[in-house]
Scaffold this motif. Structure first.
Motif, PDB file in Angstrom:
ATOM      1  N   LEU A   1       6.603  51.940  61.449  1.00  0.00           N
ATOM      2  CA  LEU A   1       7.132  51.102  62.531  1.00  0.00           C
ATOM      3  C   LEU A   1       6.114  50.924  63.649  1.00  0.00           C
ATOM      4  CD1 LEU A   1      10.808  52.456  62.774  1.00  0.00           C
ATOM      5  CD2 LEU A   1       9.984  50.442  61.536  1.00  0.00           C
ATOM      6  N   ALA A   2       4.845  50.761  63.249  1.00  0.00           N
ATOM      7  CA  ALA A   2       3.771  50.559  64.228  1.00  0.00           C
ATOM      8  C   ALA A   2       2.918  49.363  63.833  1.00  0.00           C
ATOM      9  CB  ALA A   2       2.919  51.806  64.339  1.00  0.00           C
ATOM     10  N   GLY A   3       3.546  48.370  63.230  1.00  0.00           N
ATOM     11  CA  GLY A   3       2.804  47.183  62.816  1.00  0.00           C
ATOM     12  C   GLY A   3       1.812  47.511  61.707  1.00  0.00           C
ATOM     13  N   ALA A   4       0.601  46.980  61.846  1.00  0.00           N
ATOM     14  CA  ALA A   4      -0.429  47.176  60.818  1.00  0.00           C
ATOM     15  C   ALA A   4      -1.329  48.367  61.126  1.00  0.00           C
ATOM     16  CB  ALA A   4      -1.265  45.906  60.696  1.00  0.00           C
ATOM     17  N   PHE A   5      -0.885  49.239  62.012  1.00  0.00           N
ATOM     18  CA  PHE A   5      -1.710  50.358  62.469  1.00  0.00           C
ATOM     19  C   PHE A   5      -2.236  51.201  61.300  1.00  0.00           C
ATOM     20  CE2 PHE A   5      -1.943  54.875  63.645  1.00  0.00           C
ATOM     21  CZ  PHE A   5      -2.863  54.836  64.670  1.00  0.00           C
ATOM     22  N   ASN A   6      -1.339  51.701  60.462  1.00  0.00           N
ATOM     23  CA  ASN A   6      -1.745  52.553  59.342  1.00  0.00           C
ATOM     24  C   ASN A   6      -2.391  51.757  58.218  1.00  0.00           C
ATOM     25  OD1 ASN A   6      -0.727  55.152  60.334  1.00  0.00           O
ATOM     26  ND2 ASN A   6       1.302  54.258  60.090  1.00  0.00           N
ATOM     27  N   THR A   7      -1.860  50.562  57.970  1.00  0.00           N
ATOM     28  CA  THR A   7      -2.397  49.730  56.896  1.00  0.00           C
ATOM     29  C   THR A   7      -3.864  49.397  57.132  1.00  0.00           C
ATOM     30  OG1 THR A   7      -0.211  48.746  56.576  1.00  0.00           O
ATOM     31  CG2 THR A   7      -2.078  47.571  55.634  1.00  0.00           C
ATOM     32  N   ASN A   8      -4.215  49.099  58.370  1.00  0.00           N
ATOM     33  CA  ASN A   8      -5.610  48.744  58.682  1.00  0.00           C
ATOM     34  C   ASN A   8      -6.564  49.902  58.441  1.00  0.00           C
ATOM     35  OD1 ASN A   8      -4.899  46.141  59.413  1.00  0.00           O
ATOM     36  ND2 ASN A   8      -4.761  46.606  61.598  1.00  0.00           N
ATOM     37  N   VAL A   9      -6.128  51.117  58.760  1.00  0.00           N
ATOM     38  CA  VAL A   9      -6.979  52.292  58.531  1.00  0.00           C
ATOM     39  C   VAL A   9      -7.199  52.509  57.035  1.00  0.00           C
ATOM     40  CG1 VAL A   9      -7.195  54.790  58.830  1.00  0.00           C
ATOM     41  CG2 VAL A   9      -6.282  53.405  60.675  1.00  0.00           C
ATOM     42  N   VAL A  10      -6.116  52.413  56.274  1.00  0.00           N
ATOM     43  CA  VAL A  10      -6.221  52.606  54.821  1.00  0.00           C
ATOM     44  C   VAL A  10      -7.095  51.523  54.200  1.00  0.00           C
ATOM     45  CG1 VAL A  10      -4.923  52.656  52.658  1.00  0.00           C
ATOM     46  CG2 VAL A  10      -4.000  53.803  54.679  1.00  0.00           C
ATOM     47  N   LYS A  11      -6.942  50.280  54.650  1.00  0.00           N
ATOM     48  CA  LYS A  11      -7.772  49.182  54.137  1.00  0.00           C
ATOM     49  C   LYS A  11      -9.249  49.415  54.439  1.00  0.00           C
ATOM     50  CE  LYS A  11      -4.526  45.275  54.121  1.00  0.00           C
ATOM     51  NZ  LYS A  11      -4.194  43.967  54.745  1.00  0.00           N
ATOM     52  N   GLU A  12      -9.535  49.863  55.664  1.00  0.00           N
ATOM     53  CA  GLU A  12     -10.926  50.122  56.040  1.00  0.00           C
ATOM     54  C   GLU A  12     -11.517  51.245  55.197  1.00  0.00           C
ATOM     55  OE1 GLU A  12     -14.590  49.965  58.022  1.00  0.00           O
ATOM     56  OE2 GLU A  12     -12.915  48.545  57.946  1.00  0.00           O
ATOM     57  N   ALA A  13     -10.742  52.299  54.979  1.00  0.00           N
ATOM     58  CA  ALA A  13     -11.220  53.417  54.163  1.00  0.00           C
ATOM     59  C   ALA A  13     -11.460  52.979  52.715  1.00  0.00           C
ATOM     60  CB  ALA A  13     -10.221  54.569  54.212  1.00  0.00           C
ATOM     61  N   MET A  14     -10.547  52.176  52.175  1.00  0.00           N
ATOM     62  CA  MET A  14     -10.712  51.687  50.800  1.00  0.00           C
ATOM     63  C   MET A  14     -11.907  50.748  50.702  1.00  0.00           C
ATOM     64  SD  MET A  14      -8.648  53.166  48.814  1.00  0.00           S
ATOM     65  CE  MET A  14      -9.152  52.160  47.419  1.00  0.00           C
ATOM     66  N   SER A  15     -12.107  49.922  51.729  1.00  0.00           N
ATOM     67  CA  SER A  15     -13.270  49.031  51.744  1.00  0.00           C
ATOM     68  C   SER A  15     -14.564  49.837  51.771  1.00  0.00           C
ATOM     69  CB  SER A  15     -13.192  48.109  52.964  1.00  0.00           C
ATOM     70  OG  SER A  15     -14.341  47.305  53.072  1.00  0.00           O
ATOM     71  N   LEU A  16     -14.564  50.909  52.548  1.00  0.00           N
ATOM     72  CA  LEU A  16     -15.730  51.785  52.625  1.00  0.00           C
ATOM     73  C   LEU A  16     -16.025  52.412  51.267  1.00  0.00           C
ATOM     74  CD1 LEU A  16     -17.600  52.724  54.968  1.00  0.00           C
ATOM     75  CD2 LEU A  16     -16.163  54.753  55.161  1.00  0.00           C
ATOM     76  N   ILE A  17     -14.973  52.859  50.600  1.00  0.00           N
ATOM     77  CA  ILE A  17     -15.135  53.476  49.280  1.00  0.00           C
ATOM     78  C   ILE A  17     -15.654  52.458  48.273  1.00  0.00           C
ATOM     79  CG2 ILE A  17     -13.877  54.492  47.338  1.00  0.00           C
ATOM     80  CD1 ILE A  17     -12.001  55.772  49.443  1.00  0.00           C
ATOM     81  N   ASN A  18     -15.050  51.270  48.260  1.00  0.00           N
ATOM     82  CA  ASN A  18     -15.419  50.257  47.262  1.00  0.00           C
ATOM     83  C   ASN A  18     -16.817  49.699  47.477  1.00  0.00           C
ATOM     84  OD1 ASN A  18     -12.911  50.499  46.025  1.00  0.00           O
ATOM     85  ND2 ASN A  18     -11.984  48.925  47.306  1.00  0.00           N
ATOM     86  N   GLN A  19     -17.239  49.585  48.724  1.00  0.00           N
ATOM     87  CA  GLN A  19     -18.530  48.974  49.009  1.00  0.00           C
ATOM     88  C   GLN A  19     -19.680  49.982  49.051  1.00  0.00           C
ATOM     89  OE1 GLN A  19     -18.272  46.582  52.576  1.00  0.00           O
ATOM     90  NE2 GLN A  19     -16.455  45.494  51.873  1.00  0.00           N
ATOM     91  N   ARG A  20     -19.430  51.178  49.563  1.00  0.00           N
ATOM     92  CA  ARG A  20     -20.519  52.133  49.776  1.00  0.00           C
ATOM     93  C   ARG A  20     -20.488  53.309  48.816  1.00  0.00           C
ATOM     94  NH1 ARG A  20     -21.158  53.995  55.867  1.00  0.00           N
ATOM     95  NH2 ARG A  20     -21.081  51.724  56.064  1.00  0.00           N
TER      96      ARG A  20
END
Length: 295
Positions: A88-107
């Protein structure tokens, strides 16, 4: 068209939801004020500590030889993911998880394929998200926000630092939300270990200055580097804590407004349905009266 009973039931339900979102907004606002004060007070201290470390370690061989400065081929990676315990905090948690997954997939895609990417979750939402994705997750610090304190974050930092010096991880990164204002949070991914060398400029004279150390240079650097790392992680957690309350306050404000708009629409539907029911009853009465008159 829905019946009057169904519309009344929906109106009652939305009014109850609106009361809940209003209460959650007020609670988030109260928590935000305290969390915002904490991070505003922490930022100058953390910044000055980093500056001090850069100044003292400029040209110092002891700093370069620190176990936290050792650069190795990146085979094993740890991501410290800072999320909240509740939604119930908007995209707060989703954005962190997306950034972490992007970091994993790219680096760190190659390391992930070998199963050499691990997650240390600070906050339950991050732990749940990465467990669903099949990652190995350290859940020892998911309850950090139940009673946020430097002692808890220090324990997490010490565990990570000890694991790095023991060779369990070759690279450690932190992913979190940085607090900007109530409506804006900035996603950050920062290298935690090995320590990123401070940029040096040829026009500065810091490296030519002879410092007098008290106590010894070795003792200062030995104490300063671990303390700076712990403060760095604590600052990230405080940033995330303030960001969470700001995001929740904004989300609940929007939810309250949306509930108000929906109530307006439902009341309009209710009035139309009620008017249609009354008109139908009048027509039935008039029709019955005419039928009796014809007899």
């Amino acid at each position: 068209m829905a019946s009057l009973k169904e519309v009344r039931s929906r109106i009652t339900s939305i009014i109850s939801t609106q009361q809940i979102t209003k209460a959650m907004k007020m609670v988030a606002a109260a928590k935000l004020r305290r969390a915002q004060d904490n991070i505003i007070q922490m930022r100058p201290y953390a910044q000055k500590l980093n500056e001090m470390l850069s100044t003292v370690s400029a040209g110092a061989e002891l700093a370069a030889e620190s176990p936290y400065n050792q650069v190795r081929p990146v085979e094993r990676v740890l991501l410290i993911v800072v999320t909240s315990d509740r939604g119930l905090a908007g995209a707060f948690n989703t954005n962190v998880v997306k950034e972490a997954m992007s970091l994993i997939n790219q680096r760190y895609a190659a390391q992930a394929r070998r199963g050499n990417v691990e997650i240390l979750a600070i906050g339950k939402k991050g732990a749940e998200a990465f467990q669903r994705r099949g990652f190995k997750v350290n859940t020892n610090y998911t309850d950090t926000f139940l009673s946020l304190s430097f002692a808890k974050v220090r324990s997490a930092a010490e565990e990570v630092m000890n694991a790095f010096t023991a060779g369990q991880y070759d690279q450690v990164e932190v992913v979190y939300n940085e607090f900007k204002n109530v409506a804006t949070q900035i996603i950050r991914s920062e290298q935690f270990l090995p320590i990123v060398a401070a940029p040096t400029h040829s026009d500065t004279k810091a490296s030519n200055v002879n410092y007098i150390f008290e106590p010894s240079e070795e003792e200062i650097i030995t104490e300063l580097i671990p303390k700076t790392l712990k403060i760095q992680l604590y600052k990230a957690v405080l940033e995330s804590n303030a960001s969470e309350h700001g995001a929740r306050m904004t989300a609940m404000d929007k939810a309250t407004d949306n509930a108000g708009e929906l109530l307006k629409e439902l009341k309009l539907v209710y009035n139309r349905t009620r008017q249609a029911a009354i008109t139908k009853e009048i027509l039935e009465i008039v029709g019955g009266a005419e039928a009796l008159a014809q007899k």
